[in-house]
Design an enzyme around this catalytic site. Sequence first.
Site, PDB file in Angstrom:
ATOM      1  N   TYR A  57       0.810  -1.226   0.000  1.00 51.38           N
ATOM      2  CA  TYR A  57       0.000   0.000   0.000  1.00 51.38           C
ATOM      3  C   TYR A  57       0.842   1.275   0.000  1.00 51.38           C
ATOM      4  CZ  TYR A  57      -3.836  -3.108   1.297  1.00 51.38           C
ATOM      5  OH  TYR A  57      -4.772  -4.112   1.315  1.00 51.38           O
ATOM      6  N   HIS A  97      -4.162   6.358  -1.235  1.00 51.14           N
ATOM      7  CA  HIS A  97      -4.759   6.397   0.107  1.00 51.14           C
ATOM      8  C   HIS A  97      -3.714   6.684   1.185  1.00 51.14           C
ATOM      9  CE1 HIS A  97      -8.713   6.106   1.624  1.00 51.14           C
ATOM     10  NE2 HIS A  97      -8.787   4.837   1.960  1.00 51.14           N
ATOM     11  N   PHE A 119      -4.887  -0.254   9.721  1.00 47.15           N
ATOM     12  CA  PHE A 119      -5.620  -0.100   8.464  1.00 47.15           C
ATOM     13  C   PHE A 119      -6.583   1.069   8.623  1.00 47.15           C
ATOM     14  CE2 PHE A 119      -3.864  -4.280   7.810  1.00 47.15           C
ATOM     15  CZ  PHE A 119      -3.409  -4.179   6.507  1.00 47.15           C
ATOM     16  N   ASN A 146      -9.683   1.910   8.145  1.00 45.52           N
ATOM     17  CA  ASN A 146     -11.024   1.912   8.751  1.00 45.52           C
ATOM     18  C   ASN A 146     -11.017   1.986  10.277  1.00 45.52           C
ATOM     19  OD1 ASN A 146     -11.469   1.376   6.093  1.00 45.52           O
ATOM     20  ND2 ASN A 146     -12.768  -0.401   6.408  1.00 45.52           N
ATOM     21  N   ASP A 189      -5.802  11.791   2.268  1.00 54.57           N
ATOM     22  CA  ASP A 189      -6.045  11.929   0.833  1.00 54.57           C
ATOM     23  C   ASP A 189      -7.465  12.467   0.620  1.00 54.57           C
ATOM     24  OD1 ASP A 189      -6.773   9.316   1.981  1.00 54.57           O
ATOM     25  OD2 ASP A 189      -7.593   8.884   0.002  1.00 54.57           O
ATOM     26  N   ASN A 226     -13.286   6.724   5.220  1.00 52.63           N
ATOM     27  CA  ASN A 226     -13.360   5.722   6.297  1.00 52.63           C
ATOM     28  C   ASN A 226     -12.431   6.023   7.476  1.00 52.63           C
ATOM     29  OD1 ASN A 226     -15.349   4.205   5.064  1.00 52.63           O
ATOM     30  ND2 ASN A 226     -13.890   2.949   3.930  1.00 52.63           N
TER      31      ASN A 226
END
Length: 202
Positions: A15, A20, A66, A68, A93, A114
């Site tokens: 990632y 993101h 993560f 969320n 972002d 999120n």
Amino acid sequence: MIKLFVGLGNPGSEYEATRHNAGFWWVEALAREFKLHFAMEKGYQALVARGSIHGQTIWLLEPQTFMNLSGRSVAALARFYKIAPEEILVVHDELDVVPGQAKLKFGGSHAGHNGLRDIHAQLGTGDYWRLRIGIGHPGVKAEVVNWVLKKPSPDQRELIEACIDRTLKAAPALLAGEMDKATLIVHTSKPPRPKPPRPPEP
């Protein structure tokens, strides 16, 4: 004044270069600027850097939960060190801002992001500062998830990097609580025009 700088993103090398993770890119650049180093702190489920700038203690935070569940890390550290929501800046972002631009704002809704949604829930308020790093929109709502989890094109990445460099110049104003000045720096995306030379003295 801002005491806690939070960058949002997803942990893991797959990632690292995705849109993101623009929030991670920003706080990592800030850490380099201030010569601070991140270390994993399991109690906060986050990478944390701490330092003293102009006699003021500041924290930099990258949640490793993560996106969320970002609020867990933010709320845990803020509660422990008694940092008020209005002393927190969350860098993330932003689909509704084009690459190369950024927006600084206080409060408001999470707008479907999120990471912000969980921070709202864990802090119990939306009254914190956000620095929205533009990543642009794919144009179709159904493509948003793929868009944020993909790498930007080289041209877009260059624009985002330039935006990060420029908005970092607002850090001293953010630390001093000069939010109007910080906003002006962040929202000025074009360099000011040079003043015309003064006519020579007669």
